[in-house]
Design a protein around this motif. Sequence first.
Motif, mmCIF file in Angstrom:
data_model
loop_
_atom_site.group_PDB
_atom_site.id
_atom_site.type_symbol
_atom_site.label_atom_id
_atom_site.label_comp_id
_atom_site.label_asym_id
_atom_site.label_seq_id
_atom_site.Cartn_x
_atom_site.Cartn_y
_atom_site.Cartn_z
ATOM 1 N N VAL A 1 -111.027 3.871 -49.834
ATOM 2 C CA VAL A 1 -110.347 3.263 -50.781
ATOM 3 C C VAL A 1 -110.461 4.119 -51.545
ATOM 4 O O VAL A 1 -111.775 4.451 -52.085
ATOM 5 C CB VAL A 1 -110.895 1.934 -51.536
ATOM 6 C CG1 VAL A 1 -110.608 1.774 -52.727
ATOM 7 C CG2 VAL A 1 -110.434 1.289 -50.453
ATOM 8 N N CYS A 2 -109.708 5.022 -52.153
ATOM 9 C CA CYS A 2 -109.813 5.953 -53.782
ATOM 10 C C CYS A 2 -110.262 5.767 -54.651
ATOM 11 O O CYS A 2 -110.000 4.304 -54.898
ATOM 12 C CB CYS A 2 -108.866 7.098 -53.235
ATOM 13 S SG CYS A 2 -108.350 8.244 -54.805
ATOM 14 N N PRO A 3 -111.619 6.324 -55.493
ATOM 15 C CA PRO A 3 -111.609 5.651 -56.545
ATOM 16 C C PRO A 3 -111.065 6.289 -57.360
ATOM 17 O O PRO A 3 -111.164 5.395 -58.682
ATOM 18 C CB PRO A 3 -113.318 5.843 -57.099
ATOM 19 C CG PRO A 3 -113.102 7.536 -56.094
ATOM 20 C CD PRO A 3 -111.831 7.662 -54.844
ATOM 21 N N GLU A 4 -110.225 6.546 -57.392
ATOM 22 C CA GLU A 4 -108.797 7.228 -58.681
ATOM 23 C C GLU A 4 -108.057 6.329 -58.606
ATOM 24 O O GLU A 4 -107.055 6.278 -59.381
ATOM 25 C CB GLU A 4 -108.495 8.872 -58.502
ATOM 26 C CG GLU A 4 -109.344 9.566 -58.655
ATOM 27 C CD GLU A 4 -109.971 9.783 -59.997
ATOM 28 O OE1 GLU A 4 -109.169 9.647 -60.700
ATOM 29 O OE2 GLU A 4 -110.972 10.227 -59.871
ATOM 30 N N CYS A 5 -106.859 6.755 -58.201
ATOM 31 C CA CYS A 5 -106.218 5.611 -57.448
ATOM 32 C C CYS A 5 -106.207 4.605 -56.969
ATOM 33 O O CYS A 5 -104.751 3.739 -56.749
ATOM 34 C CB CYS A 5 -104.623 6.490 -56.684
ATOM 35 S SG CYS A 5 -105.365 7.164 -54.807
ATOM 36 N N SER A 6 -107.243 4.192 -55.814
ATOM 37 C CA SER A 6 -107.872 3.281 -55.632
ATOM 38 C C SER A 6 -106.487 2.420 -54.496
ATOM 39 O O SER A 6 -106.130 1.054 -54.379
ATOM 40 C CB SER A 6 -107.618 1.399 -56.544
ATOM 41 O OG SER A 6 -106.858 1.537 -57.308
ATOM 42 N N ILE B 1 -111.307 15.323 -51.230
ATOM 43 C CA ILE B 1 -109.529 14.894 -52.262
ATOM 44 C C ILE B 1 -109.498 13.531 -50.984
ATOM 45 O O ILE B 1 -109.106 13.593 -50.322
ATOM 46 C CB ILE B 1 -109.302 16.117 -52.352
ATOM 47 C CG1 ILE B 1 -108.993 16.493 -51.207
ATOM 48 C CG2 ILE B 1 -110.022 16.724 -52.756
ATOM 49 C CD1 ILE B 1 -107.660 17.467 -51.291
ATOM 50 N N CYS B 2 -108.655 12.608 -52.276
ATOM 51 C CA CYS B 2 -107.441 11.851 -52.263
ATOM 52 C C CYS B 2 -105.932 12.382 -51.557
ATOM 53 O O CYS B 2 -106.125 13.432 -52.191
ATOM 54 C CB CYS B 2 -107.391 10.897 -52.856
ATOM 55 S SG CYS B 2 -106.299 9.803 -52.231
ATOM 56 N N ARG B 3 -105.486 12.097 -50.065
ATOM 57 C CA ARG B 3 -104.473 12.604 -49.930
ATOM 58 C C ARG B 3 -103.502 12.385 -50.513
ATOM 59 O O ARG B 3 -102.497 12.781 -50.100
ATOM 60 C CB ARG B 3 -104.523 12.743 -48.646
ATOM 61 C CG ARG B 3 -105.452 13.142 -47.586
ATOM 62 C CD ARG B 3 -104.032 14.808 -46.325
ATOM 63 N NE ARG B 3 -105.775 15.705 -46.261
ATOM 64 C CZ ARG B 3 -105.435 14.877 -44.772
ATOM 65 N NH1 ARG B 3 -104.744 14.148 -44.386
ATOM 66 N NH2 ARG B 3 -106.571 15.959 -43.973
ATOM 67 N N LYS B 4 -103.616 10.437 -51.320
ATOM 68 C CA LYS B 4 -102.953 10.442 -51.920
ATOM 69 C C LYS B 4 -102.514 10.403 -53.557
ATOM 70 O O LYS B 4 -101.172 11.568 -53.632
ATOM 71 C CB LYS B 4 -102.599 8.716 -52.272
ATOM 72 C CG LYS B 4 -102.589 8.448 -50.839
ATOM 73 C CD LYS B 4 -101.739 7.178 -50.858
ATOM 74 C CE LYS B 4 -101.954 6.361 -49.307
ATOM 75 N NZ LYS B 4 -102.188 5.053 -48.350
ATOM 76 N N CYS B 5 -103.169 11.045 -54.028
ATOM 77 C CA CYS B 5 -103.128 11.319 -55.558
ATOM 78 C C CYS B 5 -104.225 12.545 -55.814
ATOM 79 O O CYS B 5 -103.921 13.041 -56.831
ATOM 80 C CB CYS B 5 -103.868 10.835 -56.400
ATOM 81 S SG CYS B 5 -105.846 9.984 -56.700
ATOM 82 N N LYS B 6 -104.832 13.171 -54.852
ATOM 83 C CA LYS B 6 -104.840 14.848 -54.801
ATOM 84 C C LYS B 6 -106.310 14.802 -55.730
ATOM 85 O O LYS B 6 -107.161 15.591 -56.303
ATOM 86 C CB LYS B 6 -104.021 15.888 -54.661
ATOM 87 C CG LYS B 6 -102.985 15.967 -54.180
ATOM 88 C CD LYS B 6 -102.691 16.024 -53.247
ATOM 89 C CE LYS B 6 -101.504 16.223 -52.514
ATOM 90 N NZ LYS B 6 -101.761 16.507 -50.100
HETATM 91 ZN ZN LIG Z 1 -106.119 8.727 -54.164
#
Ligand SMILES: [Zn+2]
Length: 112
Positions: free
Chosen positions: A79-84, A102-107
């Motif tokens: 679970v991305c800490p940036e975009c959760s 890095i998160c593939r969704k929000c980079k």
């Molecule tokens: Zn993210």
Amino acid sequence: MIGAVASLNIKKNDTVVVIAGRDRGKRGRVLRVVPVKRRVIVEGVNFIKRHTRPNPQKNVKGGIVEREASLSVANVQLVCPECSSATRVGRKQLDDGRRVRICRKCKGVIDK
Ligand SMILES: [Zn+2]
């Protein structure tokens, strides 16, 4: 990689969501990673009942103990800490040379 254990995209203290199995949809913090087995232990997920025998020498009481069992990293997603949101993990090298996930969704950068 041959002869080495491939590093996992999941690390201790990450928050993950379970995407398969009995506990699908549950979120929890990663308590332990077992890279050799490609398994993780996630807080509050995959409880099993252990029947233990009393062992007075080790001061262990008999009975049923509930504890988390490991699950395969294939069954969890970070679970991305940036975009959760649950995401796949990419990697990149920062200007200072650090390699981060890095998160593939929000980079967003996962490793601060
Ligand atoms: Zn993210």
